[in-house]
Design an enzyme around this catalytic site. Structure first.
Site, PDB file in Angstrom:
ATOM      1  N   ASP A  35    -103.254 -55.548 -54.138  1.00 24.34           N
ATOM      2  CA  ASP A  35    -102.890 -54.587 -54.989  1.00 24.34           C
ATOM      3  C   ASP A  35    -102.326 -55.022 -56.266  1.00 24.34           C
ATOM      4  OD1 ASP A  35    -102.289 -51.874 -55.568  1.00 24.34           O
ATOM      5  OD2 ASP A  35    -101.342 -51.327 -53.794  1.00 24.34           O
ATOM      6  N   TRP A  36    -101.973 -54.123 -57.185  1.00 26.21           N
ATOM      7  CA  TRP A  36    -101.450 -54.782 -58.603  1.00 26.21           C
ATOM      8  C   TRP A  36    -100.168 -55.317 -58.524  1.00 26.21           C
ATOM      9  CZ3 TRP A  36    -106.139 -53.501 -58.042  1.00 26.21           C
ATOM     10  CH2 TRP A  36    -106.995 -53.410 -59.125  1.00 26.21           C
TER      11      TRP A  36
END
Length: 869
Positions: A289-290
């Site tokens: 995920d970011w």
């Protein structure tokens, strides 16, 4: 828990982190506690290479030819994002122009193209789940894929099947399909198949145990919570929809920010190497995920394949755990060359698998601005500029699909005296801001981070801009001849009430992602709880005092409490319209004015009190130290819990009324593949995987001196100054349990999703569904399995395992529905044998079919007869 969850070898520390590394689990100085006793994440090394599944062999063969000819810089370029705001998409990899591979564009969201234009804002997952319509699930997936392809998005970041909805107030439950693993699994798999039929790559997420928004992320000063999940619960609930996504051929998977059993999801060798890539046979690539990337070497050898958006612990510092540091780690021998080769071939094979090597569009939009021209790399201090938005219209006729999904999701909970459907000449008084527009303007709140006007979706990265919005007020006013609107959440004084008036009261409940706080709610519904927002309960009660006929219309992200007004005599009907997207008004009037009968069913339980839930599913707010969120309720979430606790909810999972009635009759049960053993047949032999030269490449391949382009500040590159000085003579302290010797193949594996024998049909139930009422409508046949006590395990009394929705049936018309069950559907996870165990010959299995988990008139007993109660 082994002390390796946050290993970050010196070779891959960025300068920023040398002073303040993310703590290793073994350090005695860190403040968080270890995982609860018995919740472990054992090491599982090395990463099983991809390429052994027959359906992927052609793609891997092509990838092998390409990867074999790549330089070290080119390989690293594909594994690492270019950095936050360093391109048109929310994330993009580096490119290999010499071999024809562009920067790969990764873009949100599961319901449409985020931060774009001329796109469709589809209803989100929870609405799709409420349709119980597999065909619509697939059709929406196709439309999402077509729009992604049209915008030049290589990887669309969805569907979301985690959160599963364990916590009723969890902020992102609405992005998934419902609080049941089968509903999530079928919704997710159909979406994946639809999306990828267009050539766009799906990214199933968030793997795994991402059930709360608060305190989910780790950083240099904090540690995301640990979801402590036992092996059986993991397999039978939270892993189930991911397994079906893998079985559907999903090309990529996004890890969660948080930990499972105190091992970070993006670098847990057990979760990634052991369960995902070995047991489930996942052939695509794993991304973070970011900013959910927490280490360099540790994550690489644990099975991570792509870092997004590429930055280190703090974005826009120009450093990364991978990028040039991954180049260094390969040169110094701390990351094996064969692991890097597998990372890259997984990415390239997926690119080939879905035909993106053949005329796939480049990005024609910018997630960073709505202007036509602007900086190409907004995160850079100095950036070249150019055309960044071409305003390509990708909507086609997708509004039809969006409206159909929103319409078929509408769930009628109550309809006393058949007050619905309405008539065009009824005298209507409409109340609530949820019926109207956002007074600040369409899309005035970034990422839909507010609750103003009709609620079309939650907030956060799982959203899209609305290209237009048909509000309930607009749709009702175009049909009703005598409608009066009071777009306020305070019941107005001076309203004239006539005996024949019908009050339509609109209320809502919102939630979203943790990076935005809305009206005091930090993603999760902390302040609002399970109550309607904006004093919605008071608005309903005020209307009920004045009017004899009240219809409550609810737009909500999840369960809300209705006890203050649900039994008031004047509250005749309750309609849950979920989150309808851009066609909010049209889809609603399609149903409440009777053009269509409602056919949605609840994708979660509505309780009478929040106290009815187990305490373990409460939100946890603990600002200091790592939260240990232990899943002590095990398999008993949502309706499973209510049945076990002998609690009658306000509305059961699967409940949904129609304007007509249906009868189930003539059920029959047939055996397909016999369950002649407790465990499935032996898995097929694993095919050989592509092999590569594993020699450490020449350092010149990542030397800055060889780069022939203008360097952009903060852009993440694979190059190093003086790489020739790096040697591979040092011995590194690898994680406890690290090995380069492959594990014995897991017996539960053998194909995408697991052993192919698990997915053989073992039983089929056939029955006739007849419309016995006076209006046309669609019925949903829901199949629940009751497993016998002879298995020797505490198992939920009823578990949804299949469903089918009929076509539109006219009064008197019938349809024969067939529901298939696989071996896995009637199995439990044996934690000792590490395989799925079913009752031999199906002895003692009961199969129930009906309208909801609380309304199951059809019973088939394996080895016996079927009957209708």
């Amino acid at each position: 828990m082994a002390p390796w969850a946050h290993l970050a070898l010196a070779s891959v520390f960025t300068p920023l982190l040398l002073a303040s590394p993310v703590p290793d689990e073994s350090e005695s100085t860190h403040s968080h506690k270890r995982a609860a006793e018995g919740y472990d994440s054992p090491p599982y090394y090395p990463t099983p290479p991809g390429g052994w599944v027959p359906d992927w062999s052609e793609a891997y063969s092509k990838a092998h030819d390409l990867v074999s000819n790549m330089t070290l810089a080119e390989k690293v370029n594909l594994t690492t994002g270019t950095g936050f705001f360093m391109g048109p998409c929310v994330g993009q990899t580096g490119s290999v122009p010499r071999l024809g591979i562009p920067n790969l564009c990764l873009q949100d969201s599961p319901l449409g193209i985020r931060n774009s234009d001329h796109n469709t804002a589809f209803p989100p997952g929870i609405t799709v789940g409420a349709t119980f319509n597999k065909d619509l699930m697939y059709e929406r997936g196709v439309a999402l894929g077509e729009e992604a392809r049209g915008k030049g998005v290589n990887v669309l970041l969805g569907p979301s099947v985690g959160a599963l909805g364990r916590k009723p107030r969890g902020g992102r439950n609405w992005e998934g399909f419902g609080a049941d693993p089968t509903l999530q699994a079928l919704g997710g798999a159909q979406t994946v198949k639809g999306m990828q039929s267009t050539g766009a790559i799906a990214a199933i997420k968030h793997y795994i145990g991402n059930e709360q928004e608060m305190h989910r992320m780790s950083s240099i000063v904090t540690k995301g919570y640990s979801s402590n999940i036992d092996d059986r619960t993991l397999h039978e609930l939270y892993l189930w929809p991911f397994a079906e996504g893998v079985r559907a051929g999903v090309g990529s998977l996004m890890t969660a920010y948080s930990d499972v059993n105190s091992s970070s999801c993006s670098q847990s060798s057990k979760l990634l190497n052991g369960i995902l890539k070995d047991e489930l046979g996942f052939q695509g690539f794993v991304m973070t995920d970011w900013l959910g990337h927490y280490s360099g070497v540790a994550s690489a050898i644990a099975g991570l394949d792509m870092s997004m958006p590429g930055d280190g612990a703090v974005p826009l510092f120009g450093d990364s755990y991978w990028g040039s540091e991954l180049s260094r780690s390969v040169l110094n021998g701390s990351v094996p060359v064969d692991r890097l080769n597998d990372m890259v071939q997984r990415i390239v094979a997926t690119w080939y698998k879905y035909g993106q090597d053949k005329d796939y569009p480049l990005p024609n939009f910018s997630t960073n601005t709505q202007d036509k021209e602007g900086p190409l790399y907004p995160g850079a201090l100095f950036s070249p500029s150019g055309v960044v938005n071409q305003f390509v219209d990708v909507t086609s006729n997708h509004n039809i699909t969006a409206r159909a999904v929103a319409r078929e999701a509408i769930t009628l909970l109550k309809n006393d005296m058949d007050i619905l459907p309405l008539h065009s000449d009824d005298s209507l008084k409409v109340f609530g801001t949820d019926a109207g527009r956002n007074p600040d303007g369409l899309n005035s709140c970034a990422d839909q981070g507010c609750n103003k006007g009709v609620l079309t979706m939650g907030w956060g990265s799982g959203t899209a801009r609305l290209p237009y919005l048909i509000t309930p007020q607009e749709a009702i006013s175009s049909i009703a001849k005598n409608a009066e609107f009071h777009i306020t959440d305070k019941f107005p004084s001076g309203v004239t009430v006539s005996p024949d008036d019908i009050a339509l009261v609109f209320i809502s409940a919102d939630s979203g992602e943790n990076f935005i706080t809305v009206e005091g709610n930090p993603g999760d519904r902390t302040k609002a709880g399970l109550n309607a927002w904006h004093d919605g309960d008071e608005l309903v009660k005020a209307a009920a005092e004045k009017f004899s006929n009240v219809v409550v219309i609810v737009h909500t992200v999840g369960p809300i409490l209705m006890e203050e007004w649900i039994e008031l005599k004047s509250v005749k009907a309750v309609v849950v319209a979920h989150l309808p997207g851009q066609e909010a008004g049209n889809s609603l009037t399609d149903v409440i004015f009777g053009d269509y009968s409602p056919s949605g069913h609840m994708p979660y339980t509505i309780p009478r009190s929040e106290d009815d839930y187990p305490d373990s599913v409460d939100l946890i707010s603990q600002p200091f130290g790592q939260i240990q969120d232990t899943y002590t309720e095990g398999l008993y979430i949502d309706y499973r819990h209510f049945i076990k606790a002998n609690l009658t909810p306000r509305y059961a999972f699967g409940h949904g009324l129609s304007y007509t009635t249906f009868n189930f009759s003539q059920p029959s049960l047939s055996t397909k593949t016999p369950l002649d053993s407790a465990y499935p047949a032996a898995r097929p032999t694993k095919l050989p995987t592509p092999s590569y030269n594993t020699s450490i490449p020449d350092a010149s391949e990542v030397a800055w001196s060889s780069a022939k382009f203008t360097r952009i500040w903060r852009y993440l590159y694979p190059y190093l100054d003086k790489p020739e000085s790096i040697t591979a003579t040092k011995k590194y302290a690898y994680p406890e349990g690290y090995s380069t010797e492959p594990h014995e193949v897991p017996r539960a594996g053998g194909g995408e999703g697991g052993n192919p024998a698990l997915f053989e049909t073992v039983f089929s139930v056939q029955l006739e569904v007849r419309n016995t009422g006076k209006r046309t409508g669609k019925a949903v046949a829901q199949l629940y399995v009751e497993l016998p006590s002879s298995l020797g395990l505490d198992t939920p009394a009823l578990q949804l395992r299949q469903f089918e929705k009929t076509k539109e049936l006219a009064p008197g018309q019938s349809e024969t529905v067939t529901l298939h069950l696989t071996r896995k559907d009637v199995s439990v996870w044996d934690v000792v044998v590490q395989d799925w165990k079913a009752p031999v010959n199906g002895e003692g299995i009961k199969i129930w079919v009906g309208n909801s988990v609380a309304d199951l008139p059809v019973l088939c007993v394996v080895g016996g007869k079927c009957s209708v109660q």
